[in-house]
Enzyme design. Sequence first.
Site, PDB file in Angstrom:
ATOM      1  N   GLY A 298       0.289  -2.322  10.763  1.00 60.01           N
ATOM      2  CA  GLY A 298      -0.346  -3.616  10.578  1.00 60.01           C
ATOM      3  C   GLY A 298      -1.079  -3.656   9.248  1.00 60.01           C
ATOM      4  N   CYS A 299      -1.339  -4.844   8.750  1.00 60.38           N
ATOM      5  CA  CYS A 299      -2.010  -4.957   7.449  1.00 60.38           C
ATOM      6  C   CYS A 299      -3.422  -4.377   7.502  1.00 60.38           C
ATOM      7  CB  CYS A 299      -2.005  -6.403   6.973  1.00 60.38           C
ATOM      8  SG  CYS A 299      -2.695  -7.593   8.133  1.00 60.38           S
TER       9      CYS A 299
END
Length: 308
Positions: free
Chosen positions: A116-117
Amino acid sequence: MSLPTIFIDGDQGTTGLQIHDRLRDRADLQLLTLAAAERKEPRRRAEAINACDIAILCLPDAAAREAVGFIRNPGVRVIDASSAHRTHPEWVYGFPEMAQGHAQRIAQARRVTNPGCYPTGAIALLRPLVEAGLLPREYPATVYATSGYSGGGRAAVDAHESGDVPTVAPSQVYGLALEHKHTPEIQGYAGLAHRPFFVPAYGAYRQGIVLTAPLELRLLASDVDGARLQACLARHYANARHVKVMSLAETKAMTYLDPQALNGTNDLQLGVFVNADHGQVLLSAVFDNLGKGASGAAVQNLELMLNA
């Protein structure tokens, strides 16, 4: 010898479009695409995914699980950019710089789950310190991050840029139920014993992330200071092409962090800000949520898998 075939399932979403843009002019691979009318048709998607060498899934979680279920060809390898498999024990976590030898694990993997970012920045900062014993696993970690509105996906981009909606606030804190889906990912891969306190926000700009994690030196061992924390991160990423750890001299000279500073790159900039008088340290990460936080990371993992 035929070129490797890459199929992007979900190539019209924010991440998929970015990956397609990064790959479309490559002469060393072949992109398999579906006509607009076929993109949501299960039979055609199943045919495409079984006809490729590597599939990149840029889909909602349920659709990503469905796509994996379509696979009958044992030769198909997968990079999943959704959060569907991020904590699955049979999938390799796609953060090459996370640990020594991890890039080789990705290169050999059949199933890779893109980070995920937000977790990319949090894990990059916390895991090396936990592994080195400088940050206790039991530390009550807090992570605050602001992303560009593209972090909300294609719908968020359209809503902000269409001109058909009221002006949004300069910053919107969300995840107020403290159930953000990235939190278990941060805890697990950072090596924390307890769930971190994670506070995400969207800013009124398109892309880029500033993520910070505050530390109280009084809660660490007496011989741990900002210099040791910075040196640990610098050693861990010394040979990392896409990760830079700023020196203490650099961070001392800074007065603000620009979330858009690394937009358009696959780079990650880490910092350690120290106030010895107050016994406080602020860890920071700046990167592009559509680069190192999404499409750039997927392409980096693809390169490793193609060159295995």
